[in-house]
Enzyme design. Structure first.
Site, PDB file in Angstrom:
ATOM      1  N   GLN A 131       0.728  -1.184  -0.077  1.00 37.05           N
ATOM      2  CA  GLN A 131       0.092  -0.059  -0.023  1.00 37.05           C
ATOM      3  C   GLN A 131       0.760   1.127  -0.041  1.00 37.05           C
ATOM      4  O   GLN A 131       1.594   1.526   1.054  1.00 37.05           O
ATOM      5  CB  GLN A 131      -0.856  -0.027   1.188  1.00 37.05           C
ATOM      6  N   GLY A 132       0.829   1.998  -1.127  1.00 35.90           N
ATOM      7  CA  GLY A 132       1.661   3.285  -1.219  1.00 35.90           C
ATOM      8  C   GLY A 132       1.014   4.328  -0.977  1.00 35.90           C
ATOM      9  O   GLY A 132       0.817   5.007  -1.871  1.00 35.90           O
ATOM     10  N   TYR A 133       0.702   4.747   0.317  1.00 32.83           N
ATOM     11  CA  TYR A 133      -0.046   6.135   0.737  1.00 32.83           C
ATOM     12  C   TYR A 133       0.899   7.003   1.450  1.00 32.83           C
ATOM     13  O   TYR A 133       1.153   8.060   0.951  1.00 32.83           O
ATOM     14  CB  TYR A 133      -1.149   5.556   1.621  1.00 32.83           C
ATOM     15  N   SER A 134       1.369   6.650   2.605  1.00 32.46           N
ATOM     16  CA  SER A 134       2.006   7.337   3.510  1.00 32.46           C
ATOM     17  C   SER A 134       3.296   7.978   2.608  1.00 32.46           C
ATOM     18  O   SER A 134       4.070   7.285   2.168  1.00 32.46           O
ATOM     19  CB  SER A 134       2.430   6.759   4.572  1.00 32.46           C
ATOM     20  N   SER A 166       4.583  -1.378   4.183  1.00 33.86           N
ATOM     21  CA  SER A 166       4.663  -2.788   4.730  1.00 33.86           C
ATOM     22  C   SER A 166       4.820  -3.712   3.597  1.00 33.86           C
ATOM     23  O   SER A 166       4.202  -3.530   2.582  1.00 33.86           O
ATOM     24  CB  SER A 166       3.473  -3.224   5.463  1.00 33.86           C
ATOM     25  N   GLU A 249      -9.881  -1.199   4.995  1.00 37.38           N
ATOM     26  CA  GLU A 249      -8.943  -1.435   5.943  1.00 37.38           C
ATOM     27  C   GLU A 249      -9.640  -1.645   7.218  1.00 37.38           C
ATOM     28  O   GLU A 249      -9.067  -2.299   7.933  1.00 37.38           O
ATOM     29  CB  GLU A 249      -7.988  -0.471   5.928  1.00 37.38           C
ATOM     30  N   SER A 371      -4.017   7.194  13.256  1.00 38.74           N
ATOM     31  CA  SER A 371      -3.696   7.052  14.683  1.00 38.74           C
ATOM     32  C   SER A 371      -4.632   7.415  15.673  1.00 38.74           C
ATOM     33  O   SER A 371      -5.999   7.669  15.141  1.00 38.74           O
ATOM     34  CB  SER A 371      -2.573   8.384  15.029  1.00 38.74           C
ATOM     35  N   GLU A 373      -5.382   9.645  17.488  1.00 35.48           N
ATOM     36  CA  GLU A 373      -5.847  11.261  17.560  1.00 35.48           C
ATOM     37  C   GLU A 373      -6.817  11.504  16.248  1.00 35.48           C
ATOM     38  O   GLU A 373      -7.933  12.018  16.445  1.00 35.48           O
ATOM     39  CB  GLU A 373      -4.740  12.081  17.429  1.00 35.48           C
TER      40      GLU A 373
HETATM   41  C1  LIG Z   1       3.538  -0.677  11.782  1.00 38.64           C
HETATM   42  C2  LIG Z   1       3.107   0.286  10.772  1.00 38.64           C
HETATM   43  C3  LIG Z   1       2.655  -0.240   9.254  1.00 38.64           C
HETATM   44  C4  LIG Z   1       2.648   0.707   8.261  1.00 38.64           C
HETATM   45  N1  LIG Z   1       2.231   0.445   7.017  1.00 38.64           N
HETATM   46  C5  LIG Z   1       1.948   1.371   6.068  1.00 38.64           C
HETATM   47  C6  LIG Z   1       1.693   0.905   4.599  1.00 38.64           C
HETATM   48  O1  LIG Z   1       1.870  -0.274   4.525  1.00 38.64           O
HETATM   49  N2  LIG Z   1       1.560   1.800   3.781  1.00 38.64           N
HETATM   50  C7  LIG Z   1       1.362   3.014   4.086  1.00 38.64           C
HETATM   51  O2  LIG Z   1       0.983   3.849   3.030  1.00 38.64           O
HETATM   52  N3  LIG Z   1       1.452   3.399   5.466  1.00 38.64           N
HETATM   53  C8  LIG Z   1       1.730   2.638   6.339  1.00 38.64           C
HETATM   54  N4  LIG Z   1       1.909   3.208   7.717  1.00 38.64           N
HETATM   55  C9  LIG Z   1       1.909   4.607   7.827  1.00 38.64           C
HETATM   56  C10 LIG Z   1       0.759   5.059   8.684  1.00 38.64           C
HETATM   57  O3  LIG Z   1      -0.366   5.121   7.955  1.00 38.64           O
HETATM   58  C11 LIG Z   1       1.078   6.333   9.325  1.00 38.64           C
HETATM   59  O4  LIG Z   1       2.149   6.053  10.170  1.00 38.64           O
HETATM   60  C12 LIG Z   1      -0.040   7.118   9.873  1.00 38.64           C
HETATM   61  O5  LIG Z   1      -0.953   7.487   9.027  1.00 38.64           O
HETATM   62  C13 LIG Z   1       0.490   8.211  10.648  1.00 38.64           C
HETATM   63  O6  LIG Z   1       1.219   9.198   9.815  1.00 38.64           O
HETATM   64  P1  LIG Z   1       2.453   9.742  10.254  1.00 38.64           P
HETATM   65  O7  LIG Z   1       3.281   8.524  10.957  1.00 38.64           O
HETATM   66  O8  LIG Z   1       3.307  10.521   9.182  1.00 38.64           O
HETATM   67  O9  LIG Z   1       2.407  10.785  11.619  1.00 38.64           O
HETATM   68  P2  LIG Z   1       1.791  12.205  11.502  1.00 38.64           P
HETATM   69  O10 LIG Z   1       0.677  12.206  10.767  1.00 38.64           O
HETATM   70  O11 LIG Z   1       3.076  13.160  11.199  1.00 38.64           O
HETATM   71  O12 LIG Z   1       1.358  12.522  12.989  1.00 38.64           O
HETATM   72  C14 LIG Z   1       2.361  12.547  14.122  1.00 38.64           C
HETATM   73  C15 LIG Z   1       1.344  12.833  15.430  1.00 38.64           C
HETATM   74  O13 LIG Z   1       0.625  13.872  15.376  1.00 38.64           O
HETATM   75  C16 LIG Z   1      -0.848  13.573  15.390  1.00 38.64           C
HETATM   76  N5  LIG Z   1      -1.617  14.247  14.474  1.00 38.64           N
HETATM   77  C17 LIG Z   1      -1.863  14.392  13.043  1.00 38.64           C
HETATM   78  N6  LIG Z   1      -2.664  15.117  12.722  1.00 38.64           N
HETATM   79  C18 LIG Z   1      -3.463  15.330  13.716  1.00 38.64           C
HETATM   80  C19 LIG Z   1      -4.494  16.070  13.930  1.00 38.64           C
HETATM   81  N7  LIG Z   1      -5.317  16.542  12.652  1.00 38.64           N
HETATM   82  N8  LIG Z   1      -5.275  16.198  15.133  1.00 38.64           N
HETATM   83  C20 LIG Z   1      -4.680  15.536  16.208  1.00 38.64           C
HETATM   84  N9  LIG Z   1      -3.489  14.872  16.149  1.00 38.64           N
HETATM   85  C21 LIG Z   1      -2.890  14.772  14.872  1.00 38.64           C
HETATM   86  C22 LIG Z   1      -0.880  12.085  15.110  1.00 38.64           C
HETATM   87  O14 LIG Z   1      -1.693  11.187  15.723  1.00 38.64           O
HETATM   88  C23 LIG Z   1       0.384  11.764  15.650  1.00 38.64           C
HETATM   89  O15 LIG Z   1       0.277  11.417  17.096  1.00 38.64           O
HETATM   90  C24 LIG Z   1       2.398   2.135   8.752  1.00 38.64           C
HETATM   91  C25 LIG Z   1       2.748   2.675  10.032  1.00 38.64           C
HETATM   92  C26 LIG Z   1       3.190   1.624  10.952  1.00 38.64           C
HETATM   93  C27 LIG Z   1       3.586   2.106  12.339  1.00 38.64           C
END
Ligand SMILES: Cc1cc2nc3c(=O)[nH]c(=O)nc-3n(C[C@H](O)[C@H](O)[C@H](O)COP(=O)(O)OP(=O)(O)OC[C@H]3O[C@@H](n4cnc5c(N)ncnc54)[C@H](O)[C@@H]3O)c2cc1C
Length: 396
Positions: A131-134, A166, A249, A371, A373
């Site tokens: 999944q190429g989202y983040s 992942s 999902e 997350s 939040e």
């Molecule tokens: C084990 C694992 C597997 C993953 N696998 C994939 C994958 O296969 N494909 C993929 O695309 N992604 C994947 N991800 C990524 C995952 O989707 C992101 O980590 C997640 O969406 C959070 O984004 P970020 O890490 O950029 O954190 P950020 O968005 O930078 O957030 C940082 C902090 O700020 C808080 N925050 C952000 N915005 C708000 C808001 N509006 N209000 C309140 N709080 C806020 C968040 O809750 C968090 O605590 C994976 C992550 C993990 C840990």
């Protein structure tokens, strides 16, 4: 809703149980208990072969419509399959993203040609997906995606970077959310492309996790290409498709995961019995609480999902996500308290045992799939109808 199983459901349960008892034997039996979060590397080739064996006997994509190679099973029978599968301690399946996310998305939004090309290979576990989202700078705020793609004749050319992808290192294909309309912003002008991983323009770099394993990756696209017709939905309308995938999902796919939780709770309980900590009233109370919590999770998930017959979910699924992520994190902490000092040492070659892996990996639960939040924002705004927070549009 009625949460009891019908006679037909129980007959199906007996069929699954018997099939697993008859087939998870011999060389396959050695795979019992392998795989899972933080342990995806375990017996990988054997598990892949087992997954293909399951497919050849019709045990993949159970909820998909029959016309697409599934068995069109109702929700309760899908649940029963997952329950029996976990009860048999069968190896954790490796086709999750294709079977639970991309497949249902293609069934809902793909062209006939895309369905014909990709669905049979997902059913047969012949092609694996990631999944190429983040991206760096686009996680919760998915609309901040900066990876871009442009049409060049009969193909898309993709440039940019994804992160936390992942199993990218094990995947044949990636579903990529990227910007295809230059100058567009936020959720406008995005497209949902299907991109082959085995090509010079794709560079996968593993990221090491707390567990010491590398299940997710950075993925760099540098002039990567894919065919012009491998866009799902209309070009520029990828946000809608990307959100549909997130609905899946947080939908039926979470049930299998929760059934795995029951096995983990059993492991923690076995460890408490083995070292006598079960006689500690504090530990015993937390184990009892974990059992109650798990039942609440199961009933909540069933109630939420039975409101949706497509396998997708609505905003109420955010309540489930919050509950299970917290429950699982608490279980990891309980596991460490049960292990006591033994939890601080590691085995041969510093390998982690299953409870240590559980503890470390469960730290990720409150992050991935949206997350805590972000789930609270969704519950506040879309379930409770509270005023929208003044912020940019976050991943939902
Ligand atoms: C084990 C694992 C597997 C993953 N696998 C994939 C994958 O296969 N494909 C993929 O695309 N992604 C994947 N991800 C990524 C995952 O989707 C992101 O980590 C997640 O969406 C959070 O984004 P970020 O890490 O950029 O954190 P950020 O968005 O930078 O957030 C940082 C902090 O700020 C808080 N925050 C952000 N915005 C708000 C808001 N509006 N209000 C309140 N709080 C806020 C968040 O809750 C968090 O605590 C994976 C992550 C993990 C840990």
């Amino acid at each position: 809703m009625d949460l009891t199983y019908s006679a037909e459901d129980e007959a199906f349960r007996a069929e699954v149980r018997e099939w697993l008892a008859d087939h998870l034997v011999g060389e396959w039996a050695a795979l019992r208990g392998t795989g899972g979060n933080g342990r995806d590397h375990e017996s990988y080739e054997g598990r892949l072969a087992w997954n293909r064996y399951l497919a050849s006997h019709g045990w993949t994509c159970l909820g998909w419509p029959e016309e697409h190679g599934g068995r069109g099973l109702p929700l309760f029978q899908q649940v029963i399959f997952h329950e029996e599968y976990a009860r048999a301690d069968a190896p954790v399946r490796i086709n999750h993203l294709g079977e639970e996310l991309l497949g249902p998305t293609l069934i809902a939004h793909g062209t006939s040609a895309q369905k014909e090309r990709f669905l049979p290979k997902i059913v047969a576990v012949e092609e694996l997906w990631c999944q190429g989202y983040s991206e760096p700078g686009a996680g919760s705020d998915l609309a901040g995606v900066r990876t871009r793609a442009r049409l060049d004749g009969d193909r898309w050319v993709v440039d940019g970077q994804k992160v936390w992808t992942s199993n990218a290192h094990l995947s044949d294909w990636c579903f990529v959310v990227c910007r295809t309309e230059p100058g567009s912003s936020r959720h406008h002008g995005l497209s949902y492309l299907l991109v082959p991983m085995a090509q010079p323009g794709v560079d996968v770099r593993p990221i090491q996790q707390l567990t010491g394993t590398s299940e997710f990756n950075e993925v760099f696209f540098d002039g990567a290409v894919t065919a012009a017709d491998l866009v799902v939905g209309e070009p520029g309308d990828g946000w809608k498709v990307a959100m549909a995938t997130l609905g899946f999902e947080r939908g039926v796919s979470t049930i299998g995961q929760q059934v795995g939780f029951a096995r983990e709770l059993e492991m923690v309980e076995d460890a408490a019995r083995a070292n006598g900590t079960i006689d500690d009233p504090g530990i015993a109370a937390r184990l009892a609480q974990a059992h109650v919590g798990l039942e609440v999770l199961r009933l909540h998930a069933l109630r939420t999902l039975s409101a949706y017959d497509s396998g997708s979910s609505g905003p109420e699924a955010s309540v489930s996500k919050l509950l299970w992520a917290r429950w699982h994190r608490d279980l990891g902490e309980l596991a460490m308290d049960v292990l006591g000092l033994a939890g601080l040492t590691t085995g041969e070659d510093y390998a982690l045992d299953r409870l240590q892996s559980l503890y470390l990996f469960s730290r990720a639960d409150t992050i991935y799939g949206g997350s805590d939040e972000i789930q609270r924002n969704i519950i506040a705004e879309r379930v409770l109808g509270l005023p929208r927070e003044s912020r940019r549009e976050a991943r939902a």
